[in-house]
Design an enzyme around this catalytic site. Structure first.
Site: not given
Length: 780
Positions: A336, A455-457
């Site tokens: 992503s 985002v996502e970490g």
């Protein structure tokens, strides 16, 4: 006497190490007992996180002697005819339907027409198999679609990306019951359901394993009957597609105080599917993430009763949510954000490079100024490397891998390099970049870049804790085995496993130390290289092998000397992670060059990208050594790793000049560098598009160059331009052009070429303006 003593000691050492039973009694037994005392016990969530996913090429880089033939033998990712058709048609049409200025300034979302197109054409079901009504695309195709949409609009990219990344569809595919799959997957594929996944709690943030959202197993009424279910209370935020979702994936901590399900009271993190219209579900309002305008917001619920059948995978999957999430996150993270970030970088490179050729100052294209050239060089080299890492990692997912460490590497480094690319683009664009409007192709991207960083970490967490913290355990051939042996409840079996791992570990460390010294003293000239590689890349394989051996040895020493304290020394851990990451990125760049047929015109991009990565890896080595707490050990390590000094300096300016030139001139290299981005399909569309008009202006600039050279020569000779020089520059150049045509210096066709070039250039450099009260929001 001396030789007798020496031989005796040698015999004792050989006997001790050569006889496993004696070795375990004298050496590994005491070490094992001490190791068990100092090794902190891992919680189930920590164990799940460490064991999630698979180890791929990053494991080879941790070995000290990467098998380069293995890397080059991995098949290059390719699209099927159906995937290519979708990219060329449906994806291109969604790009055409999407106007980023309107999305951010008018709709604050995709338009209704674009949303309906997304649903109708299956964009929300790219990962869902065909027999459920989905498109069943590969990870690479998924990446290509998201990348293309990112060159047009973040709202389109994110709205399509999230349902195909970590979310209900992937969780259902891997863990759902047949009943759940048969009901939900066709609805998700057709856009009848819009999914969102609710994980982040305001009080947990990045520590998602500590979410305070709770579910209590209890009895309650469901569809007129008393059943065993759950009462769930939660508070979530940052949930993408949350405000418009119809199906909410929900993570919470499940407890069974009355032991209705068994003896265990603390069941653990659990994932459930909850219809958003279920009584008690509060979807709430919207967040506004830096003008990205994709749907994102909070949701909550208090004592919401739901049946156990809503748990993904059914009641038997209760408590397995964290492992499920960790295993799915590796694949989603690998696709992503690297795809969106690479798409933004390609937009920046193509449009800014064209702008730098069209825009002139002091009668010279600004892209030819060395200061601008330096920024363009970074943009080109970084984008080539980013795209290489994106493609290789997506390809790994298609090979069946779920590379948890590699996905963290590409998430962090590709998003960070995208930030640098966009910053460089903004510096080149100047006032054109900071004034928002329909003609500004970079302003919104500049605003939105921090979203990918977050985002996502969050990137700080990913770099300082995850890449090396997880990589050292997962990628090292012996560390995880030693940890698992220490936690084995069977003491004898644990000792035997620990003994085997420790002996192997010692040989591994000694071998890498000797290899690092040898390669350092010989300049790595004798390191093995893959057969049939491009000759111009030979030294990179050799130097990467040297760095791999040095990194493996340095990691072992750091873990030995610092032990568990290394986890708290986040700066050292981050630098060690940087070395591993940069070797991975350089490897991906080499593979891309081979996969694309060793395009000689692209070689300068390869040279700059790898040279820059190796120089930064070298600096990371020095950062570890300079800050190592034990100075004597640091001195020793420096002599092992750099026995003859540093092998790398910054990439040469001449090389940078060649890279920058690729960005400002139409060429096959420029096309390959920005392959996959959306460009207007025809001149009628391009003339009113911020990027399209740059493409037209660049073509016109190139076509007018010979005629402009004649005009400049006439001006220098005083044959034209002897008019009113007080007029503004644009009027003056038009007058000069008119004079040159009237006096026969230029033909009518040559004058027309220059006039057309002026018209398009003026449209490119024009900056949007609005009424003083901004009453006209979308169009001018």
């Amino acid at each position: 006497m001396f030789w007798l003593l020496f031989i005796s000691i040698g015999v004792i050492v050989i006997a001790v190490f050569g006889l496993p039973g004696l070795r375990r009694l004298v050496i590994t037994g005491p070490v094992f007992a001490l190791y068990k005392k100092i090794l902190p016990m891992m919680s189930q969530t920590e164990s799940d996180a460490l064991e999630a996913g698979t180890v791929w090429w990053e494991g080879e880089l941790f070995s000290g002697k990467p098998q380069w033939e293995k890397l080059l033998a991995y098949p290059a990712p390719k699209l099927t005819p159906a995937e290519q058709s979708f990219l060329d048609n449906e994806c291109a049409e969604l790009c055409r339907l999407t106007n980023d200025w309107e999305a951010t300034q008018v709709h604050h979302d995709l338009s209704r027409a674009a949303w309906q197109f997304v649903k109708d054409k299956g964009f929300l079901g790219m990962i869902i198999p065909r027999h459920y009504g989905g498109l069943e695309f590969s990870a690479y195709a998924h990446s290509q679609v998201v990348q293309k949409l990112s060159t047009r609009s973040s709202a389109a990219a994110v709205s399509v990306m999230v349902p195909n990344s970590l979310g209900p569809a992937e969780l259902l595919l891997r863990y759902g019951t047949e009943e759940q799959k048969n009901y939900y997957l066709p609805r998700l594929a057709k856009g009848l359901e819009i999914p969102a996944f609710a994980l982040t709690n305001p009080h947990a943030g990045s520590d998602a394993a500590a979410i305070p959202d709770t579910g209590i197993v209890c009895r309650g009424e469901w569809q007129g009957q008393q059943v065993i279910g759950m009462r769930v209370t939660w508070e979530k935020r940052y949930i993408t597609l949350g405000p418009v979702c119809t199906l909410l994936g929900l993570a919470f901590h499940l407890h069974d105080p009355d032991h209705l399900l068994g003896e265990v009271e603390d069941i653990g993190i659990t994932c459930a599917l909850v219809p958003s219209n279920h009584p008690g579900v509060n979807i709430g309002r919207r967040h506004w993430p830096l003008n990205a305008v994709f749907q994102n917001g909070p949701n909550s619920g208090e004592d919401v009763f739901m049946p156990l059948d809503w748990i993904i995978g059914g009641p038997q999957r209760a408590g397995q949510g964290w492992r499920m999430l960790m295993e799915c996150l590796a694949a989603g993270r690998a696709i992503s954000l690297p795809s969106t970030s690479t798409g933004i970088a390609k937009l920046a490179v193509r449009a800014t490079g064209g702008y730098a050729r069209v825009r002139s100052q002091f009668n010279l294209a600004i892209g030819k100024f060395e200061g601008v050239e330096e920024a363009l060089t970074r943009m080109g080299g970084n984008t080539y490397l980013m795209d290489a890492a994106r493609m290789m990692t997506a390809g790994a997912v298609d090979l069946g891998e779920h590379p948890s460490v590699a996905s963290a590497i590409v998430k962090y480094h590709v998003t960070e390099r995208a930030r640098q690319v966009v910053n460089d683009a903004m510096d080149i664009l100047g006032g054109k970049g900071i004034c928002l409007g329909p003609g500004n192709f970079m302003g919104r991207a500049y605003q939105q870049i921090p979203i990918a960083i977050t985002v996502e970490g969050a990137n700080i967490l990913t770099r300082s804790l995850i890449i090396f913290g997880q990589g050292a355990i997962r990628c090292h051939p012996y560390v995880l085995r030693e940890m698992q042996a220490a936690q084995n409840e069977d003491a004898r079996a644990g000792l035997r496993a620990f003994d085997a791992a420790l002996v192997g570990h010692l040989g591994f460390a000694i071998g890498n130390a000797l290899r690092a010294v040898w390669l350092g003293l010989t300049g790595s000239h004798f390191a093995s290289v893959p057969k049939n590689m491009a000759p111009e890349t030979k030294r990179y394989y050799q130097q990467l092998t040297r760095f791999s051996a040095a990194f493996a040895f340095l990691s072992d020493v750091a873990m030995l000397v610092l032990g568990g304290g290394l986890k708290r020394r986040e700066k050292l851990s981050a630098r060690l992670g940087d070395i591993l990451s940069l070797m991975y990125l350089a490897s991906a760049t080499l593979k891309r060059y081979e996969d694309e047929g060793r395009q000689a015109a692209d070689a300068q991009l390869v040279h700059w990208a790898i040279w820059d990565a190796m120089f930064k890896a070298q600096n990371a080595f020095e950062g570890v050594l300079a800050n190592f707490p034990n100075k004597a050990v640091a001195w020793f390590l420096a002599r092992i790793i750099f026995p003859l000094g540093r092998p790398y300096v910054v990439p040469a300016d001449a090389l940078g000049h060649d890279v920058a030139k690729c960005l400002i001139e139409p060429s096959v290299t420029r096309d390959r560098l920005t392959a996959g981005m959306y460009l207007p399909q025809n001149e009628a569309e391009a003339i009113n598009d911020a990027v399209g008009v740059i493409e037209l202006a660049l073509e016109a600039t190139r076509a007018a160059e010979p005629a402009e050279a004649k005009l400049r020569a006439a001006e220098k000779a005083g044959k034209v331009g002897a008019g009113d020089t007080a007029n503004n520059a644009a009027n003056n150049e038009r007058e000069c052009l008119h004079q040159a045509q009237q006096t026969g210096i230029l033909t009518l066709e040559e004058a027309a070429l220059i006039a057309h070039r002026y018209d398009l250039r003026d449209k490119v450099i024009r900056v949007d303006d609005f009424p003083s009260d901004f009453s006209v929001a979308a169009h001018d």
